[in-house]
Design an enzyme around this catalytic site. Structure first.
Site, short mmCIF file in Angstrom:
data_model
loop_
_atom_site.label_atom_id
_atom_site.label_comp_id
_atom_site.label_asym_id
_atom_site.label_seq_id
_atom_site.Cartn_x
_atom_site.Cartn_y
_atom_site.Cartn_z
N CYS A 1 1.57 4.68 0.31
CA CYS A 1 1.69 3.47 1.11
C CYS A 1 2.35 2.09 0.44
O CYS A 1 1.74 1.55 -0.39
CB CYS A 1 0.52 2.95 1.70
SG CYS A 1 0.68 1.53 2.90
N CYS B 1 1.33 -1.17 1.59
CA CYS B 1 -0.30 -1.58 1.04
C CYS B 1 -0.06 -1.85 -0.36
O CYS B 1 -1.01 -2.90 -0.78
CB CYS B 1 -0.95 -0.20 1.26
SG CYS B 1 -1.23 0.36 2.86
N ASP B 2 0.68 -1.11 -1.27
CA ASP B 2 0.34 -1.25 -2.84
C ASP B 2 1.63 -1.91 -3.43
O ASP B 2 1.53 -2.20 -4.70
CB ASP B 2 -0.34 0.17 -3.17
CG ASP B 2 -1.43 0.58 -2.66
OD1 ASP B 2 -2.29 -0.17 -2.46
OD2 ASP B 2 -1.36 1.79 -2.48
#
Length: 308
Positions: free
Chosen positions: A134, A137-138
């Site tokens: 992701c 997300c990261d």
């Protein structure tokens, strides 16, 4: 005693939230059940450009808009991890979760899919320490660093472009000599100076220094040549697998785990429907999940009426 509803929607992604909206607007008592945050994979998507009504919208923002619509007419959001569905009779399906039981004549399965793993050495070891599925997300953890994106479809290219806004460089490693992504996405990626491509190549190992990722060991599928590609992060987009483990004993899936339905979203069990990415289908998009949700509820309403 199980909590009783008219419709239980399992999954709160775009399909599930649409189903909950349509069902509650029809004055049915609805439980929208999910084990996590509503929105599903939309929460892992940066910009969405192909949802009607928005020139562009962030995935989490669209999730919030859909959730507000879904609950506006009284649908209840229920946390829980589904363990099993038992069909007691045509009017009664029992959904067992880790936090209790729910009962309804109609169940709509909208559990979606999850990222497929590469299954190579180092993938599990460096999960959360350089291996990610992701970018939204990261990605921020890799600002001004070098990353590898594995895959050649829409997700790989979209997330590669997102990462290019944060990182020093993005190396897209693909097993073929051309991308599978939509042409408009390919054109944008090819024009981005921070994105490069390694063709005809598969990753055989994710390497690290025991603390974090340092690169990948890759093999050219045509020549057999082995190379090491340095990287601080590895983002993997090599397909999806259906989240249907709790439903395997119902006999409604194909040999790969996707749920088989007709064009009315009906499974082989009366009163159980499936929508969105969890279905056996060719196109898995937000728009198709939303359409599935509307169709399923129309059929579900008729089913409930006929069994009163």
């Amino acid at each position: 005693m199980a909590d009783k509803y008219d419709v239980i929607v399992i999954g709160a992604g775009p399909g599930g939230m649409t189903a909950a909206l349509y069902a509650s607007r029809a004055n049915l008592k609805v439980a929208m059940l999910d084990r996590g945050v509503y929105g599903g994979n939309m929460n892992n998507t940066a910009e969405i450009e192909n949802y009607p009504g928005f020139k562009t919208i962030m995935g989490p923002d669209l999730s919030e808009e859909m959730y507000q619509s879904a609950t506006n007419f009284g649908a209840e959001f229920v946390y829980g991890n589904v363990e099993k569905i038992e069909v007691l009779d045509e009017k009664t399906k029992l959904v067992k979760t880790d936090s209790g039981e729910l009962e309804a004549p109609v169940v709509i399965i909208a559990t979606g899919s999850e990222s497929r793993k590469l299954g190579v050495p180092g993938e599990e070891q460096y999960g959360g320490r350089g291996v990610s599925y992701c970018a939204v997300c990261d990605g921020a953890f890799y600002k001004n660093r070098d990353v590898v994106v594995i895959g050649g479809g829409d997700s790989a290219v979209e997330e590669g472009m997102y990462l290019a806004n944060l990182t020093s460089s993005v190396n897209v490693v693909h097993r073929r000599d051309s991308l599978r992504a939509q042409k408009i996405l390919q054109e944008r990626a090819f024009k981005n100076d921070k994105i490069k491509f390694t063709w005809d190549t598969v990753v055989e190992e994710i390497q690290g220094d025991e603390q974090k990722v340092t690169g990948v060991k890759a093999k050219n599928v045509k020549t057999g040549e082995m190379t090491t590609i340095p990287a601080d992060g590895v983002f993997i987009y090599v397909g999806s697998i259906p989240m249907t483990a709790p439903f395997q004993d119902l006999g409604i899936t194909d040999d790969k785990g996707w749920i088989v339905t007709n064009d009315k979203m009906e499974t082989s069990i009366p009163g159980i429907y499936a929508i969105g990415d969890v279905r056996q289908k060719t196109l898995r998009q937000i728009t198709t999940a939303v359409g599935d949700g509307g169709i399923a509820v129309q059929e579900a309403f008729n089913y409930i009426e006929s069994h009163k």
